[in-house]
Design a protein around this motif. Structure first.
Motif, PDB file in Angstrom:
ATOM      1  N   ALA A 135      -2.938   2.611 -13.878  1.00 49.90           N
ATOM      2  CA  ALA A 135      -2.086   3.582 -13.185  1.00 49.90           C
ATOM      3  C   ALA A 135      -2.178   3.389 -11.675  1.00 49.90           C
ATOM      4  O   ALA A 135      -2.711   4.221 -10.957  1.00 49.90           O
TER       5      ALA A 135
ATOM      6  N   ILE B 205      -0.011   3.112  -8.379  1.00 48.72           N
ATOM      7  CA  ILE B 205       1.370   3.440  -7.993  1.00 48.72           C
ATOM      8  C   ILE B 205       2.055   2.267  -7.289  1.00 48.72           C
ATOM      9  O   ILE B 205       3.194   1.930  -7.597  1.00 48.72           O
ATOM     10  N   SER B 206       1.338   1.642  -6.343  1.00 47.24           N
ATOM     11  CA  SER B 206       1.996   0.570  -5.585  1.00 47.24           C
ATOM     12  C   SER B 206       2.340  -0.604  -6.499  1.00 47.24           C
ATOM     13  O   SER B 206       3.383  -1.240  -6.327  1.00 47.24           O
TER      14      SER B 206
ATOM     15  N   LEU C 297       5.367   0.472  -8.705  1.00 46.02           N
ATOM     16  CA  LEU C 297       6.590   0.466  -7.885  1.00 46.02           C
ATOM     17  C   LEU C 297       7.010  -0.966  -7.537  1.00 46.02           C
ATOM     18  O   LEU C 297       8.178  -1.331  -7.677  1.00 46.02           O
TER      19      LEU C 297
ATOM     20  N   SER D 193      -4.703   4.723  -5.787  1.00 51.59           N
ATOM     21  CA  SER D 193      -4.768   4.917  -7.238  1.00 51.59           C
ATOM     22  C   SER D 193      -5.244   3.660  -7.975  1.00 51.59           C
ATOM     23  O   SER D 193      -6.166   3.724  -8.775  1.00 51.59           O
TER      24      SER D 193
END
Lengths: 141, 146
Positions: free
Chosen positions: A31, A33-34, A37, A103
């Protein structure tokens, strides 16, 4: 700063942990985020939809918070637009070059005892603290 | 296969909401709070260390248990980073990210969760961050690096 303000901090952290566990248990994914994305492009029929779904979940979370708690979370900005733009570009490039952010490295990576993630987290935390020190106490913004 | 993708995406949606709620409840979504945490020499707000602590203990225990399984519930394999060495990309990237985080008080997750709460400031940040992410990936692809 009192003991009660630590309860939401700890509770929020546990929710983040539950989310990280859920994504690993069901989808076998970190998990971060970067990473999620950054992997949206190029489109791939097997690998893009879950990424978009996760990001949509992050974006709509405030609506659920509002329904459950009855208020809108408070956010305060103290930085001017040019610096937000500069900071945004640095965060974008830095997380892709360094393969992770708070994260991915800070939570998921350290939880796996990844040396790379421990080093990355120490570096970005200390760089960020030094930056704040410089901006607030040296430059005096 | 298609059913599996839909299931994975449904899980990802719920997980995204839970993650976002964690960011809101903990206060990480507020850049002023992040900056107060990073401001060790000022009026330091240590609460974000507890966010990190709560997340690490939960994930640390959860991952240990999960990795007893041969495979995830909806996927053939656990996809974990394999790189082990500390290279200059990791170091320079983390320095750049730390600079941006220290300047703004925003990292990618909280910025996305703040999208519907904030106003122009958050749009400026998210737009610039996307330019950074996809600009970097585009340049990397053009240069032909792996």
């Amino acid at each position: 700063m009192d003991i009660f303000s630590l309860i939401p901090a700890l509770g929020g952290g546990i929710l983040i942990g539950i989310a990280a566990i859920g994504l690993m248990l069901f989808n076998g994914r970190i998990a971060g985020i970067s990473g999620i994305l950054g992997g949206v492009f190029p489109f791939n029929s097997n690998d893009t939809l879950w990424r978009i779904a996760f990001l949509v979940g992050l974006v709509i979370a405030p609506f659920f918070y509002r329904v459950l708690v009855g208020q809108i979370p408070e956010i305060t900005f103290s930085v001017s637009w040019p610096f937000l733009a500069l900071g945004g570009v640095l965060v974008g490039i830095g997380t892709q070059l360094g393969s992770g952010c708070t994260s991915g490295h800070g939570v998921c990576g350290i939880s796996r005892f990844s040396i790379r993630s421990i080093v990355a987290t120490l570096i970005f935390m200390s760089t960020a603290a030094l930056t704040v020190f410089f901006v607030r106490h040296v430059w005096g913004a | 296969m298609f059913r599996k993708i839909i299931k994975q995406s449904f899980v990802a949606l719920i997980v995204g909401v839970v993650f976002g709620l964690g960011l809101i409840v903990s206060g990480m979504v507020n850049p002023a709070k992040i900056l107060a945490f990073l401001d060790v020499a000022g009026d330091w707000d240590p609460s974000l260390a507890f966010v990190m602590g709560g997340a690490l203990i939960t994930t640390g225990i959860g991952y240990r248990l999960i990795f007893f399984r041969k495979r995830p519930v909806l996927s053939p394999d656990f996809l974990l980073p394999v790189k082990k060495q500390i290279d200059s990309k990791l170091v320079i990237g983390s320095v750049l990210f730390g600079l941006g985080w220290g300047i703004t008080g925003l990292c990618p997750g909280p910025a996305l969760t703040a999208l519907t709460i904030g106003s122009t400031e958050i749009y400026v940040f998210l737009f610039s961050m996307s330019v950074g992410i996809f600009g970097f990936k585009f340049v990397k692809q053009c240069l032909g690096h792996s």
